[in-house]
Design an enzyme around this catalytic site. Structure first.
Site, short mmCIF file in Angstrom:
data_model
loop_
_atom_site.label_atom_id
_atom_site.label_comp_id
_atom_site.label_asym_id
_atom_site.label_seq_id
_atom_site.Cartn_x
_atom_site.Cartn_y
_atom_site.Cartn_z
N THR A 65 -24.59 -44.04 9.06
CA THR A 65 -25.39 -43.77 10.25
C THR A 65 -24.66 -42.68 11.01
O THR A 65 -23.64 -42.15 10.54
CB THR A 65 -25.58 -45.03 11.10
N ILE B 238 -33.12 -42.72 8.84
CA ILE B 238 -32.46 -41.49 9.28
C ILE B 238 -31.70 -41.77 10.57
O ILE B 238 -32.23 -42.34 11.52
CB ILE B 238 -33.50 -40.37 9.51
N CYS B 239 -30.44 -41.38 10.59
CA CYS B 239 -29.59 -41.53 11.77
C CYS B 239 -29.53 -43.01 12.18
O CYS B 239 -29.23 -43.87 11.37
CB CYS B 239 -30.09 -40.63 12.89
N THR B 240 -29.89 -43.33 13.42
CA THR B 240 -29.84 -44.72 13.87
C THR B 240 -31.00 -45.55 13.33
O THR B 240 -31.08 -46.74 13.61
CB THR B 240 -29.84 -44.79 15.41
#
Length: 313
Positions: A109, A89-91
């Site tokens: 990302t 998730i995300c970074t």
């Protein structure tokens, strides 16, 4: 961000009427760990042979200065072949990339770090304008709220569309943003400073099927066409014509992803002359044909229920 996504699986259990998902939180050494807001969270240690269906890896506020611990990378490399799916998730995508799990795969990302991911890991096909991407067993998402979309997509794959709709309704979420949808909102990008220009844009968004001339928009906010064009460009950095085309493209993309309407109908509803005009604007704006976006959206929604997973993060 992973704590927020846990709510999706919690409400999936409630909607399904059974404990389909079992949630656990892991850290390298176990025990109490602190979130970025310094909230204590209990965790289980990454030790021994752990059989987990789905791993969801959290990111950090700045992956450029906070590299993932070697113990986590080693664990992911060893564990990946045994898990049904692994998500970043995300970074958290940077953690998967550092572990070598994204090589020769499509991934996304947070848009702010997309170029850096591509620079650091040239073997990844980074698409930094996507909500989330599923490439085989590897899932990656954009920032924060996109993690909710990713989790909801997992629920839809595991338990079907009806349960996913129920979860989205309970959590007051849109059902659901397709992975191919842009991370950016045209209205947010324009960010007008005055109520007049904001009102003109709101009117335009509600009337995309019409011609929407500068004269019409200027009249709605009681400005001359010349004044309107000058103020609009000053506040948004775009001409009215370019901004309106952006709103049309955003609306068309959503209809392509989320409906079965023919392209002729979508073109008419969003203010394009015909499907050819829509295609030309689409390729110019997104670098991809509308048919390709529709194929991708349909592929994401074709997989049915799987084995009962024990979600961990």
């Amino acid at each position: 961000m992973t704590l927020a996504s846990q709510s999706v699986f919690e409400y999936a259990n409630l909607s399904a009427g059974e404990a389909y998902y079992r949630l656990e939180t892991f850290s390298p050494e176990g025990g109490e760990v602190r979130s970025s807001l310094n909230i204590p969270v209990g965790s289980r240690a990454l030790r021994g042979r752990i059989e987990i269906d789905t791993w969801i890896v959290a990111g950090v506020n700045d992956p450029l200065i906070d590299p993932p611990p070697p113990k986590i990378l080693a664990f992911l490399r060893k564990t990946a072949p045994r898990a049904r799916r692994i998500a970043g998730i995300c970074t958290g995508g940077f953690v998967l990339a550092a572990a070598g799990l994204l090589e020769q795969r499509r991934a996304t990302t947070h848009w702010f770090y997309g170029r850096e991911m591509q620079k650091r890991y040239p073997g990844i096909r980074v698409e930094d304008d996507r909500i989330y991407i599923v490439d085989g067993p590897i899932w990656t998402s954009a920032g924060m709220t996109a993690g909710l979309d990713l989790a909801l997509a997992m629920v839809e794959k595991d338990l079907g569309a009806a349960i996913a709709r129920s979860v989205a309704h309970k959590l007051v979420m849109h059902q659901r943003r397709a992975g191919g949808q842009s991370q950016h909102s045209e209205m947010l990008d324009l960010a007008p400073k005055s109520d007049r220009i904001q009102n003109a844009l709101n009117y335009a968004r509600q009337n995309l099927h019409s011609t929407l001339t500068v004269e019409e928009l200027a009249g709605r906010v009681h400005l001359s066409p010349r004044q309107f064009s000058r103020v609009f460009t000053l506040e948004t950095g775009q001409s009215p014509a370019k901004a309106i085309e952006g709103l049309r493209l955003e609306a068309a993309r959503l209809m392509i992803e989320q409906s079965r309407h023919p392209l002729d109908v979508i073109a008419r509803e969003t203010g394009f002359r015909d499907r050819r005009h829509l295609r030309e604007a689409f390729v110019r704006g997104f670098g991809i044909a509308p048919q390709a976006v529709r194929r991708e959206a349909r592929m994401e929604g074709t997989e049915g229920p799987g084995a009962t997973p024990a979600i961990s993060r």
